[in-house]
Design a protein around this motif. Sequence first.
Motif, PDB file in Angstrom:
ATOM      1  N   ALA A 364       0.901  -1.162  -0.242  1.00 20.92           N
ATOM      2  CA  ALA A 364      -0.046   0.016  -0.093  1.00 20.92           C
ATOM      3  C   ALA A 364       0.908   1.204   0.118  1.00 20.92           C
ATOM      4  N   MET A 365       0.186   2.152  -0.315  1.00 20.01           N
ATOM      5  CA  MET A 365       1.205   3.578  -0.234  1.00 20.01           C
ATOM      6  C   MET A 365       0.306   4.710   0.427  1.00 20.01           C
ATOM      7  N   LEU A 366       0.899   5.606   0.955  1.00 18.63           N
ATOM      8  CA  LEU A 366       0.575   6.865   1.599  1.00 18.63           C
ATOM      9  C   LEU A 366       1.066   8.159   0.918  1.00 18.63           C
ATOM     10  N   PHE A 367       0.432   9.126   0.456  1.00 18.31           N
ATOM     11  CA  PHE A 367       0.910  10.194  -0.275  1.00 18.31           C
ATOM     12  C   PHE A 367       0.813  11.512   0.574  1.00 18.31           C
ATOM     13  N   VAL A 368       1.568  12.132   0.815  1.00 21.45           N
ATOM     14  CA  VAL A 368       1.715  13.691   1.296  1.00 21.45           C
ATOM     15  C   VAL A 368       1.703  14.644   0.226  1.00 21.45           C
ATOM     16  N   ARG A 369       0.728  15.660   0.526  1.00 23.43           N
ATOM     17  CA  ARG A 369       0.512  16.451  -0.540  1.00 23.43           C
ATOM     18  C   ARG A 369       1.485  17.483  -1.100  1.00 23.43           C
ATOM     19  N   ASN A 370       1.528  17.656  -2.057  1.00 21.32           N
ATOM     20  CA  ASN A 370       2.525  18.476  -2.785  1.00 21.32           C
ATOM     21  C   ASN A 370       2.062  19.941  -3.253  1.00 21.32           C
ATOM     22  N   PRO A 371       2.324  20.878  -2.482  1.00 18.82           N
ATOM     23  CA  PRO A 371       1.596  22.346  -3.201  1.00 18.82           C
ATOM     24  C   PRO A 371       1.837  22.721  -4.646  1.00 18.82           C
ATOM     25  N   THR A 372       2.973  22.351  -5.019  1.00 21.74           N
ATOM     26  CA  THR A 372       3.480  22.529  -6.352  1.00 21.74           C
ATOM     27  C   THR A 372       2.990  21.882  -7.461  1.00 21.74           C
ATOM     28  N   GLY A 373       2.733  20.528  -7.051  1.00 25.27           N
ATOM     29  CA  GLY A 373       2.432  19.543  -7.959  1.00 25.27           C
ATOM     30  C   GLY A 373       3.594  18.859  -8.756  1.00 25.27           C
ATOM     31  N   VAL A 374       4.732  19.523  -8.466  1.00 25.43           N
ATOM     32  CA  VAL A 374       5.893  19.479  -9.288  1.00 25.43           C
ATOM     33  C   VAL A 374       6.733  18.243  -8.438  1.00 25.43           C
ATOM     34  N   SER A 375       7.359  17.446  -9.522  1.00 20.89           N
ATOM     35  CA  SER A 375       8.013  16.354  -8.929  1.00 20.89           C
ATOM     36  C   SER A 375       9.435  16.087 -10.012  1.00 20.89           C
ATOM     37  N   HIS A 376      10.510  15.332  -9.393  1.00 18.56           N
ATOM     38  CA  HIS A 376      11.428  15.279 -10.478  1.00 18.56           C
ATOM     39  C   HIS A 376      12.210  16.478 -10.784  1.00 18.56           C
ATOM     40  N   ALA A 377      12.024  17.468 -10.007  1.00 19.55           N
ATOM     41  CA  ALA A 377      12.584  19.051 -10.202  1.00 19.55           C
ATOM     42  C   ALA A 377      12.680  19.506  -9.073  1.00 19.55           C
ATOM     43  N   PRO A 378      13.595  20.811  -8.868  1.00 17.68           N
ATOM     44  CA  PRO A 378      13.804  21.404  -7.744  1.00 17.68           C
ATOM     45  C   PRO A 378      12.602  21.906  -6.707  1.00 17.68           C
ATOM     46  N   ALA A 379      11.649  21.998  -7.630  1.00 15.71           N
ATOM     47  CA  ALA A 379      10.317  22.726  -7.197  1.00 15.71           C
ATOM     48  C   ALA A 379       9.397  21.846  -6.397  1.00 15.71           C
ATOM     49  N   GLU A 380       9.737  20.331  -6.226  1.00 15.65           N
ATOM     50  CA  GLU A 380       8.979  19.482  -5.888  1.00 15.65           C
ATOM     51  C   GLU A 380       9.004  19.983  -4.117  1.00 15.65           C
ATOM     52  N   SER A 381       7.926  19.848  -3.581  1.00 15.27           N
ATOM     53  CA  SER A 381       7.718  20.320  -2.208  1.00 15.27           C
ATOM     54  C   SER A 381       6.717  19.678  -1.389  1.00 15.27           C
ATOM     55  N   ALA A 382       6.861  19.724   0.068  1.00 16.43           N
ATOM     56  CA  ALA A 382       5.867  19.440   0.794  1.00 16.43           C
ATOM     57  C   ALA A 382       5.828  20.468   2.198  1.00 16.43           C
ATOM     58  N   GLU A 383       4.766  20.841   2.636  1.00 13.17           N
ATOM     59  CA  GLU A 383       4.870  21.929   3.574  1.00 13.17           C
ATOM     60  C   GLU A 383       5.478  20.953   4.946  1.00 13.17           C
ATOM     61  N   PRO A 384       6.327  21.581   5.866  1.00 15.52           N
ATOM     62  CA  PRO A 384       6.473  20.921   7.145  1.00 15.52           C
ATOM     63  C   PRO A 384       5.447  20.484   8.002  1.00 15.52           C
ATOM     64  N   ALA A 385       4.336  21.063   7.931  1.00 11.11           N
ATOM     65  CA  ALA A 385       3.023  20.447   8.855  1.00 11.11           C
ATOM     66  C   ALA A 385       2.395  19.412   8.034  1.00 11.11           C
ATOM     67  N   ASP A 386       2.580  19.306   6.895  1.00  7.85           N
ATOM     68  CA  ASP A 386       1.995  18.051   5.868  1.00  7.85           C
ATOM     69  C   ASP A 386       2.998  16.817   6.304  1.00  7.85           C
ATOM     70  N   CYS A 387       4.148  17.222   6.143  1.00  9.83           N
ATOM     71  CA  CYS A 387       5.247  16.196   6.422  1.00  9.83           C
ATOM     72  C   CYS A 387       4.894  15.621   8.005  1.00  9.83           C
ATOM     73  N   LEU A 388       4.638  16.248   8.874  1.00 14.22           N
ATOM     74  CA  LEU A 388       4.528  15.784  10.120  1.00 14.22           C
ATOM     75  C   LEU A 388       3.115  15.254  10.141  1.00 14.22           C
TER      76      LEU A 388
END
Length: 404
Positions: A364-388
């Motif tokens: 199974a997988m869990l996903f943490v939301r990404n405000p930019t939607g970008v991945s495989h690039a420097p703009a990939e992101s997740a807010e600290p509160a969402d990581c926690l």
Amino acid sequence: MGFEEMWAALLPVGRDEATGGYHRFAWTPHELACRAWFLDEARRRDLVVEHDANGNMFAWWLPADGSRGDGVLTGSHLDSVPGGGAFDGPLGIVSAFAAIDRLRERGAAPARPIGVAAFAEEEGARFGVACLGSRLLTGAIDPARARALTDGDGHTFAEVLHNAGLDPDAIGPDEDLLGRIGCFVELHVEQGRALWSDGRGAPVGVASAIVPHGRWRFDFRGEGDHAGTTALPDRRDPMLPFAGMVLAAREAAERNGAVATVGKVRVVPGGVNAIASSVTAWLDARGPEDEAVRRTVAEVDEAARVAARPHRVSVDLAEESYTEIVDFNLALRDRIAATLGGPPVLPTGAGHDAGVLSARVPTAMLFVRNPTGVSHAPAESAEPADCLAGVDALTAVLDDLARG
């Protein structure tokens, strides 16, 4: 050491200060530094470290009776794509160690082993085959083929393993290890913005499936010559049909409701004033169903051959990897969703070790939301509160599953 401290320790490793992108290719100094970090974190927690023959690493928190079977495995990977983001892979491993810390702080006593995995060469950035470590572990790739894979500098996978102190002849399925994994839950940054678009404001979602996806290599062979002295009618320039192939990929994907990308190309000899003798290009194709992907690739192949004929250029196509649609274990998915109170359930177009392992163990997988939607690039992101929030979710899932 909490999530924030662990994240800060990993953040500088392999980061390009000019672009912000990461270069952590398998068994290169930056990725080896990440491996050393993993082992330090495991030992700091007195976890039992295990290496398989394929370069995968595992750190186990064993129950009081020392039993090693029916383990609950989590984790992800440490390697990156060229110029990738910080979160893809490492977020799942840092979160796993943090979740174990939280369980221990609560005085939890798991009845099943809880393990943290770091799978090798997940991105395929060095040797061209994604999820190579998990594919070898599960038998999804022939060991002889894997040993012969080469990186951009001509080093074989076998050679690199040998230099890392591993035995290339020992790679392949590990039935004992697989038999001790009761289930695998991978936490990953979302690659897209579906959680942001869902409307419920949920920082964590659960995966339903991974769509079919694969990689194909096109080899265009012409004739090298002088750029200034060779008349246009006399040229056998492989760059021209290659260009046609790139355009055909976009058109075929649109016709078939798929996505297709040419993101890597190698030109020989690569001189400004020289007509290329050969061009190698890699096609990444994905779609909602196998037929859409296969049809897209077939149409690109035909278009490339049509474009090559007038220029007397040969075209060869080789499938480097392919993964059919992966529907994650329904019972495990529903149990996790119930534990988390009904989070969004969504499919993904990105491949993961969890998808490969699903052929042998419930995953199974869990996903943490990404405000930019970008991945495989420097703009990939997740807010600290969402990581926690992701750590909270993984802690709850491991606590539930490790009870039996």
